[in-house]
Design a protein around this motif. Structure first.
Motif, PDB file in Angstrom:
ATOM      1  N   LYS A   1      36.849  26.186  36.906  1.00 49.08           N
ATOM      2  CA  LYS A   1      36.481  27.071  35.799  1.00 49.08           C
ATOM      3  C   LYS A   1      35.931  28.392  36.333  1.00 49.08           C
ATOM      4  N   LEU A   2      35.054  28.308  37.324  1.00 51.43           N
ATOM      5  CA  LEU A   2      34.480  29.513  37.920  1.00 51.43           C
ATOM      6  C   LEU A   2      35.539  30.360  38.603  1.00 51.43           C
ATOM      7  N   THR A   3      36.473  29.719  39.298  1.00 51.98           N
ATOM      8  CA  THR A   3      37.553  30.452  39.960  1.00 51.98           C
ATOM      9  C   THR A   3      38.397  31.202  38.938  1.00 51.98           C
ATOM     10  N   PHE A   4      38.759  30.516  37.850  1.00 47.49           N
ATOM     11  CA  PHE A   4      39.568  31.133  36.794  1.00 47.49           C
ATOM     12  C   PHE A   4      38.842  32.327  36.182  1.00 47.49           C
ATOM     13  N   GLU A   5      37.575  32.148  35.825  1.00 47.46           N
ATOM     14  CA  GLU A   5      36.823  33.217  35.163  1.00 47.46           C
ATOM     15  C   GLU A   5      36.545  34.377  36.124  1.00 47.46           C
ATOM     16  N   THR A   6      36.320  34.068  37.399  1.00 42.78           N
ATOM     17  CA  THR A   6      36.094  35.133  38.385  1.00 42.78           C
ATOM     18  C   THR A   6      37.354  35.959  38.580  1.00 42.78           C
ATOM     19  N   GLN A   7      38.502  35.285  38.637  1.00 45.51           N
ATOM     20  CA  GLN A   7      39.767  36.014  38.736  1.00 45.51           C
ATOM     21  C   GLN A   7      39.988  36.888  37.508  1.00 45.51           C
ATOM     22  N   ARG A   8      39.679  36.360  36.350  1.00 42.07           N
ATOM     23  CA  ARG A   8      39.796  37.131  35.109  1.00 42.07           C
ATOM     24  C   ARG A   8      38.868  38.351  35.141  1.00 42.07           C
ATOM     25  N   TYR A   9      37.662  38.147  35.641  1.00 45.38           N
ATOM     26  CA  TYR A   9      36.696  39.247  35.753  1.00 45.38           C
ATOM     27  C   TYR A   9      37.259  40.367  36.628  1.00 45.38           C
ATOM     28  N   HIS A  10      37.807  40.008  37.781  1.00 44.13           N
ATOM     29  CA  HIS A  10      38.365  41.018  38.687  1.00 44.13           C
ATOM     30  C   HIS A  10      39.591  41.702  38.070  1.00 44.13           C
ATOM     31  N   GLU A  11      40.429  40.932  37.378  1.00 50.45           N
ATOM     32  CA  GLU A  11      41.606  41.513  36.730  1.00 50.45           C
ATOM     33  C   GLU A  11      41.205  42.503  35.638  1.00 50.45           C
ATOM     34  N   LEU A  12      40.194  42.149  34.844  1.00 50.65           N
ATOM     35  CA  LEU A  12      39.716  43.056  33.793  1.00 50.65           C
ATOM     36  C   LEU A  12      39.156  44.338  34.386  1.00 50.65           C
ATOM     37  N   ASN A  13      38.462  44.238  35.500  1.00 50.85           N
ATOM     38  CA  ASN A  13      37.939  45.440  36.149  1.00 50.85           C
ATOM     39  C   ASN A  13      39.057  46.324  36.691  1.00 50.85           C
ATOM     40  N   LYS A  14      40.122  45.702  37.183  1.00 55.06           N
ATOM     41  CA  LYS A  14      41.283  46.488  37.629  1.00 55.06           C
ATOM     42  C   LYS A  14      41.939  47.193  36.453  1.00 55.06           C
ATOM     43  N   ILE A  15      42.053  46.476  35.333  1.00 56.26           N
ATOM     44  CA  ILE A  15      42.625  47.077  34.128  1.00 56.26           C
ATOM     45  C   ILE A  15      41.773  48.258  33.675  1.00 56.26           C
ATOM     46  N   LYS A  16      40.453  48.074  33.674  1.00 54.45           N
ATOM     47  CA  LYS A  16      39.550  49.148  33.260  1.00 54.45           C
ATOM     48  C   LYS A  16      39.696  50.364  34.166  1.00 54.45           C
ATOM     49  N   LYS A  17      39.742  50.138  35.468  1.00 56.70           N
ATOM     50  CA  LYS A  17      39.881  51.246  36.416  1.00 56.70           C
ATOM     51  C   LYS A  17      41.170  52.012  36.176  1.00 56.70           C
ATOM     52  N   SER A  18      42.264  51.275  35.960  1.00 59.32           N
ATOM     53  CA  SER A  18      43.559  51.905  35.699  1.00 59.32           C
ATOM     54  C   SER A  18      43.540  52.703  34.401  1.00 59.32           C
ATOM     55  N   LEU A  19      42.949  52.109  33.356  1.00 57.29           N
ATOM     56  CA  LEU A  19      42.862  52.807  32.068  1.00 57.29           C
ATOM     57  C   LEU A  19      42.022  54.073  32.178  1.00 57.29           C
ATOM     58  N   MET A  20      40.922  54.018  32.905  1.00 60.17           N
ATOM     59  CA  MET A  20      40.073  55.197  33.063  1.00 60.17           C
ATOM     60  C   MET A  20      40.826  56.321  33.773  1.00 60.17           C
ATOM     61  N   GLN A  21      41.609  55.954  34.785  1.00 58.09           N
ATOM     62  CA  GLN A  21      42.345  56.969  35.542  1.00 58.09           C
ATOM     63  C   GLN A  21      43.435  57.633  34.714  1.00 58.09           C
ATOM     64  N   THR A  22      43.994  56.894  33.764  1.00 58.72           N
ATOM     65  CA  THR A  22      45.080  57.464  32.956  1.00 58.72           C
ATOM     66  C   THR A  22      44.576  58.070  31.648  1.00 58.72           C
ATOM     67  N   LEU A  23      43.679  57.379  30.956  1.00 59.23           N
ATOM     68  CA  LEU A  23      43.227  57.865  29.652  1.00 59.23           C
ATOM     69  C   LEU A  23      42.282  59.048  29.763  1.00 59.23           C
ATOM     70  N   LEU A  24      41.450  59.085  30.804  1.00 62.04           N
ATOM     71  CA  LEU A  24      40.454  60.145  30.929  1.00 62.04           C
ATOM     72  C   LEU A  24      40.999  61.408  31.566  1.00 62.04           C
ATOM     73  N   THR A  25      42.256  61.375  31.971  1.00 64.25           N
ATOM     74  CA  THR A  25      42.898  62.562  32.554  1.00 64.25           C
ATOM     75  C   THR A  25      44.025  63.097  31.689  1.00 64.25           C
ATOM     76  N   GLY A  26      44.345  62.389  30.610  1.00 69.89           N
ATOM     77  CA  GLY A  26      45.423  62.834  29.740  1.00 69.89           C
ATOM     78  C   GLY A  26      46.804  62.431  30.201  1.00 69.89           C
ATOM     79  N   LYS A  27      46.896  61.628  31.277  1.00 72.81           N
ATOM     80  CA  LYS A  27      48.214  61.178  31.740  1.00 72.81           C
ATOM     81  C   LYS A  27      48.860  60.268  30.718  1.00 72.81           C
TER      82      LYS A  27
END
Length: 416
Positions: free
Chosen positions: A378-404
């Motif tokens: 359970k911890l492995t699954f949720e930790t992987q999800r946590y890291h994936e969500l942070n990657k998604i957030k980083k990608s969204l910030m780079q594209t949405l906050l620059t107008g790309k």
């Protein structure tokens, strides 16, 4: 063009920048030690989450009058610009800050959304603007004014902030699940590794109370072999076979993100004395003491001195059970008491051999390990999800906050 209708603006063009202060520490009457007032006072240590609703310290009205603190209204974006640069938050109450934190007040209404500015400042790279001060890196007020962000219409700002906030909420929920699961696992391990499953009679031993049917055994009593990695410095290569050290041993897993390599010939020399095989137990025994994992299937590697290896008899011992037992507070305490402090902490083989382990039947070991492993999965699954969500957030910030990538209020998305 992705940036159509967007403006490149300096922070000083759209906001008044207010910098706080610290009342004299020598004047006890300036500080509200009993937290009776509403005069919240923010320091960098308070900047741990998106919203500031409370602070560790408060100041008195007299402290306010006799210092250069400035009152910031609710919903103000604040950011650290000294020592630790770039920590951002939004005030949820009126408050004051110290001199290492700046507040950004809009010069005109409806210029920027606080939520959008929070993400825009969080996404900036400050390294080219930093000065080096005596106590660390810092920005000054002039450089704060000249920081550039991309600014779309207010409606698009709000939409972008809403998207990023939804990801943040998912991240926070995942963090809560991880924290709760770890707490339950910790309590369960303590229960299972001291009380077992279904026992009603217990006995007192040198390691505490355990079921009557259990034994207390030293590792040397049931292990087939206890050894450690290569003592001589191996000849490393740029690539080849894996050579692992204590830094690669994590609880429950091998961390192969930072490894050394040796030739096939060198590996064969190293593994003559210490040959890790599936199901063996690995213990970090130099530097950071007491991290434990099981050698996984299909991973070939050699070890250096900072890792100990315990080979078990699979007819009497379950690898996962022993791993969890060695991670328990009781065994961790034994390791800490036995470690030798030289240039760095070391746990020697004689000390590992003498570690005292609560020892149930193989059948019960397997049951206990299976229950605890459920929580690990359970911890492995949720930790992987946590890291994936942070990657998604980083990608969204780079594209949405620059107008790309453009977002419209009607939920349509327009890409460059």
């Amino acid at each position: 063009m992705g940036e159509l209708n967007w403006r490149r603006v300096k922070l000083g063009e759209i906001s008044d920048i207010l910098i706080g202060g610290t009342p004299s520490r020598k004047k006890g009457e300036y500080w509200d030690k009993d937290l009776k007032t509403d005069n919240l006072w923010v320091s960098i240590s308070d900047l741990q989450s998106k919203y500031i609703q409370n602070t560790k310290e408060r100041i008195t009205d007299e402290g306010i009058r006799n210092s250069n603190v400035k009152l910031l209204p609710e919903n103000t974006v604040i950011m650290s610009f000294k020592l630790t640069v770039g920590k951002v938050a939004i005030t949820k109450r009126r408050l004051y800050t110290n001199e290492a934190i700046a507040g950004f007040l809009p010069k005109q209404q409806n210029t920027f959304s606080s939520e959008y500015l929070y993400y825009a400042l969080s996404n900036l790279d400050y390294k080219d603007s930093l000065d080096v001060a005596v106590k660390g890196q810092t920005l000054n007020k002039e450089k704060l004014k000249n920081l550039i962000i991309m600014l779309p219409s207010l409606s698009e700002q709000r939409k972008i902030a809403a998207i990023l906030s939804s990801v943040d909420e998912a991240i926070e929920k995942t963090e809560v699940i991880i924290e709760q699961t770890e707490k339950v696992k910790k309590g369960l391990m303590q229960q299972l590794l001291t009380k077992g499953i279904g026992h009603t009679k217990f006995k007192k031993t040198e390691i505490g109370e355990i079921p009557e049917e259990w034994e207390v055994l030293k590792i040397q009593d049931f292990a087939l072999k206890v050894t450690d990695g290569e003592h001589k410095t191996p000849k490393r290569t740029e690539f080849g076979e894996l050579l692992l050290s204590a830094r690669n041993i994590r609880n429950n897993m091998l961390d192969l993100s930072n490894v050394d390599y040796v030739s096939q010939e060198e590996l064969e020399k190293i593994t003559k004395r210490c040959n890790p095989e599936e199901g063996d137990i690995l213990i970090s025994c130099s530097g950071t003491i007491g991290r434990v994992c099981v050698v996984p299937k299909g991973t070939k590697f050699g070890l250096v001195r900072s890792v100990a290896l315990v080979k078990i008899d699979k007819n009497t011992t379950n690898s996962k059970f022993l791993m969890y037992a060695l991670q328990s507070p009781n065994l961790q305490k034994q390791m800490m008491l036995n470690q030798s402090q030289l240039a760095q902490a070391n746990l020697f083989l004689r000390d590992i051999n003498n570690l005292k382990v609560p020892f149930p039947s193989l059948e019960e070991q397997e049951k206990i390990a299976k229950i605890i492993e459920t929580f690990d999965l359970k911890l492995t699954f949720e930790t992987q999800r946590y890291h994936e969500l942070n990657k998604i957030k980083k990608s969204l910030m780079q594209t949405l906050l620059t107008g790309k990538v453009r977002v419209k209020v009607d939920d349509e998305v327009m890409s460059q």
